[in-house]
Motif scaffolding. Sequence first.
Motif, PDB file in Angstrom:
ATOM      1  N   PRO A  31       0.830  -1.214   0.000  1.00  0.00           N
ATOM      2  CA  PRO A  31       0.000   0.000   0.000  1.00  0.00           C
ATOM      3  C   PRO A  31       0.862   1.259   0.000  1.00  0.00           C
ATOM      4  O   PRO A  31       1.866   1.338   0.718  1.00  0.00           O
ATOM      5  CB  PRO A  31      -0.804  -0.129   1.302  1.00  0.00           C
ATOM      6  CG  PRO A  31      -0.811  -1.589   1.603  1.00  0.00           C
ATOM      7  CD  PRO A  31       0.502  -2.122   1.115  1.00  0.00           C
ATOM      8  N   LEU A  32       0.473   2.226  -0.800  1.00  0.00           N
ATOM      9  CA  LEU A  32       1.239   3.457  -0.963  1.00  0.00           C
ATOM     10  C   LEU A  32       0.440   4.622  -0.390  1.00  0.00           C
ATOM     11  O   LEU A  32      -0.717   4.831  -0.772  1.00  0.00           O
ATOM     12  CB  LEU A  32       1.538   3.661  -2.447  1.00  0.00           C
ATOM     13  CG  LEU A  32       2.436   4.811  -2.871  1.00  0.00           C
ATOM     14  CD1 LEU A  32       3.154   4.465  -4.173  1.00  0.00           C
ATOM     15  CD2 LEU A  32       1.619   6.087  -3.092  1.00  0.00           C
ATOM     16  N   GLU A  33       1.046   5.364   0.533  1.00  0.00           N
ATOM     17  CA  GLU A  33       0.413   6.545   1.131  1.00  0.00           C
ATOM     18  C   GLU A  33       1.315   7.749   0.874  1.00  0.00           C
ATOM     19  O   GLU A  33       2.490   7.741   1.243  1.00  0.00           O
ATOM     20  CB  GLU A  33       0.204   6.354   2.631  1.00  0.00           C
ATOM     21  CG  GLU A  33      -0.706   5.190   2.994  1.00  0.00           C
ATOM     22  CD  GLU A  33      -0.854   5.018   4.491  1.00  0.00           C
ATOM     23  OE1 GLU A  33      -0.467   5.951   5.232  1.00  0.00           O
ATOM     24  OE2 GLU A  33      -1.346   3.958   4.928  1.00  0.00           O
ATOM     25  N   LEU A  34       0.745   8.772   0.257  1.00  0.00           N
ATOM     26  CA  LEU A  34       1.539   9.921  -0.194  1.00  0.00           C
ATOM     27  C   LEU A  34       0.970  11.218   0.361  1.00  0.00           C
ATOM     28  O   LEU A  34      -0.250  11.425   0.358  1.00  0.00           O
ATOM     29  CB  LEU A  34       1.551   9.967  -1.727  1.00  0.00           C
ATOM     30  CG  LEU A  34       2.304  11.109  -2.393  1.00  0.00           C
ATOM     31  CD1 LEU A  34       3.798  11.041  -2.071  1.00  0.00           C
ATOM     32  CD2 LEU A  34       2.097  11.083  -3.903  1.00  0.00           C
ATOM     33  N   GLU A  35       1.865  12.081   0.847  1.00  0.00           N
ATOM     34  CA  GLU A  35       1.506  13.436   1.285  1.00  0.00           C
ATOM     35  C   GLU A  35       2.327  14.440   0.479  1.00  0.00           C
ATOM     36  O   GLU A  35       3.518  14.221   0.246  1.00  0.00           O
ATOM     37  CB  GLU A  35       1.804  13.638   2.769  1.00  0.00           C
ATOM     38  CG  GLU A  35       1.041  12.735   3.709  1.00  0.00           C
ATOM     39  CD  GLU A  35       1.472  12.939   5.147  1.00  0.00           C
ATOM     40  OE1 GLU A  35       0.945  13.860   5.804  1.00  0.00           O
ATOM     41  OE2 GLU A  35       2.361  12.203   5.600  1.00  0.00           O
ATOM     42  N   LEU A  48       6.335   9.723   1.662  1.00  0.00           N
ATOM     43  CA  LEU A  48       5.747   8.499   1.123  1.00  0.00           C
ATOM     44  C   LEU A  48       5.950   7.341   2.081  1.00  0.00           C
ATOM     45  O   LEU A  48       7.066   7.098   2.549  1.00  0.00           O
ATOM     46  CB  LEU A  48       6.377   8.165  -0.231  1.00  0.00           C
ATOM     47  CG  LEU A  48       5.904   6.872  -0.909  1.00  0.00           C
ATOM     48  CD1 LEU A  48       4.436   6.982  -1.290  1.00  0.00           C
ATOM     49  CD2 LEU A  48       6.741   6.582  -2.147  1.00  0.00           C
ATOM     50  N   HIS A  49       4.853   6.642   2.361  1.00  0.00           N
ATOM     51  CA  HIS A  49       4.901   5.355   3.062  1.00  0.00           C
ATOM     52  C   HIS A  49       4.605   4.266   2.040  1.00  0.00           C
ATOM     53  O   HIS A  49       3.554   4.276   1.393  1.00  0.00           O
ATOM     54  CB  HIS A  49       3.851   5.283   4.176  1.00  0.00           C
ATOM     55  CG  HIS A  49       4.116   6.186   5.337  1.00  0.00           C
ATOM     56  ND1 HIS A  49       3.757   7.520   5.357  1.00  0.00           N
ATOM     57  CD2 HIS A  49       4.716   5.946   6.531  1.00  0.00           C
ATOM     58  CE1 HIS A  49       4.102   8.058   6.510  1.00  0.00           C
ATOM     59  NE2 HIS A  49       4.689   7.125   7.253  1.00  0.00           N
ATOM     60  N   ASP A  54       9.464   4.454   4.969  1.00  0.00           N
ATOM     61  CA  ASP A  54       9.010   5.825   5.153  1.00  0.00           C
ATOM     62  C   ASP A  54      10.128   6.777   4.746  1.00  0.00           C
ATOM     63  O   ASP A  54      11.218   6.751   5.333  1.00  0.00           O
ATOM     64  CB  ASP A  54       8.622   6.042   6.621  1.00  0.00           C
ATOM     65  CG  ASP A  54       8.034   7.420   6.902  1.00  0.00           C
ATOM     66  OD1 ASP A  54       7.804   8.182   5.940  1.00  0.00           O
ATOM     67  OD2 ASP A  54       7.802   7.730   8.086  1.00  0.00           O
ATOM     68  N   TYR A 285      -2.881  11.302  -9.797  1.00  0.00           N
ATOM     69  CA  TYR A 285      -3.049  11.953  -8.493  1.00  0.00           C
ATOM     70  C   TYR A 285      -2.482  13.368  -8.510  1.00  0.00           C
ATOM     71  O   TYR A 285      -3.079  14.295  -7.964  1.00  0.00           O
ATOM     72  CB  TYR A 285      -2.371  11.123  -7.408  1.00  0.00           C
ATOM     73  CG  TYR A 285      -2.368  11.784  -6.056  1.00  0.00           C
ATOM     74  CD1 TYR A 285      -3.509  11.803  -5.274  1.00  0.00           C
ATOM     75  CD2 TYR A 285      -1.211  12.405  -5.570  1.00  0.00           C
ATOM     76  CE1 TYR A 285      -3.517  12.421  -4.040  1.00  0.00           C
ATOM     77  CE2 TYR A 285      -1.214  13.021  -4.336  1.00  0.00           C
ATOM     78  CZ  TYR A 285      -2.363  13.022  -3.572  1.00  0.00           C
ATOM     79  OH  TYR A 285      -2.367  13.644  -2.352  1.00  0.00           O
ATOM     80  N   THR A 294      -2.494  16.183   1.371  1.00  0.00           N
ATOM     81  CA  THR A 294      -2.962  14.848   1.760  1.00  0.00           C
ATOM     82  C   THR A 294      -2.917  13.938   0.558  1.00  0.00           C
ATOM     83  O   THR A 294      -2.891  14.390  -0.572  1.00  0.00           O
ATOM     84  CB  THR A 294      -4.388  14.911   2.303  1.00  0.00           C
ATOM     85  OG1 THR A 294      -5.255  15.507   1.326  1.00  0.00           O
ATOM     86  CG2 THR A 294      -4.441  15.728   3.572  1.00  0.00           C
TER      87      THR A 294
END
Length: 294
Positions: A31-35, A48-49, A54, A285, A294
Amino acid sequence: MSHSSAEIDFCTQSCQHGIRLDGRACEDFRPLELELGLIAQASGSARLHLGSTDVIVGVKAEVGAPLREHPDCGRLQATVEMSSCASPEYEGRGGELWGLQLAQALEASLVPEHPEKGGGGLDLRSLSIIPGKAVWLLYVDALVLNDGGGVLCVCVCVALAALSNTRVCVCVFTMGGGAGEGDAAEPEIELEDDEEGEGGRPLQGVAEVPLIVSLGQVDNAVVVDPTCLEEQCAASVMHIAANARGEVCGVQQSGRQGVDPAALVALMERGAAAGSEVLASLHAYFKQAPQQGT
């Protein structure tokens, strides 16, 4: 981080059966989480996670002199710092060499091989202010906060996100006085204030930057985006740079064994397909939320 032989054996057997320890299939990314835009003092930033990996990147844009060999092109310099908390291997000065290697790979991905021709990375020609005299200098600084595997891929991915978030000021030229009578007046550069809150102009060529995808060869299985444990299980890890069109831009191999030449083409095709898919999601995105945090 070293793991026990029992953990390595269990992970290897799981990959052979197509079910990884985190529940992914062999071809899946974590899973990719981006701020975006989380560092107010930077010209652009992102965090980015990717699973437990991290990384945070800040981009600073300054006016400076061009390189003599590329007088009409801007410049980019990357640094990667490994936090001592990211992994026990980075305590003391353990992460310095790895950080230098990551920075070199990051620069190679972001900067075209021939900046004056463009393509294959950022358009450094668009960063020229006064040809031969003044250009934009981009400092890309990455900090690895936690290493859960795939650090090279994450560094390139989050740097790409930070550059998409970067804005440079519009330059206004005024003619200054010469040093003496008969001397040609030198133009003076003034950075225009952003009164409308638009943040300046975006960088060009971000869509041309390739993404590096890592593939681990664990016994007879190939896993995309390996974790730390899977990297330790893998006899070899292929790092494949691919652009949004699915074209292979570069290949690098690490690990204790080489790759069978008969399988190399298939691995490159697999990495290129995975890289173009992730890039398509990222650029979609960026268009929807280029300045959001976010």
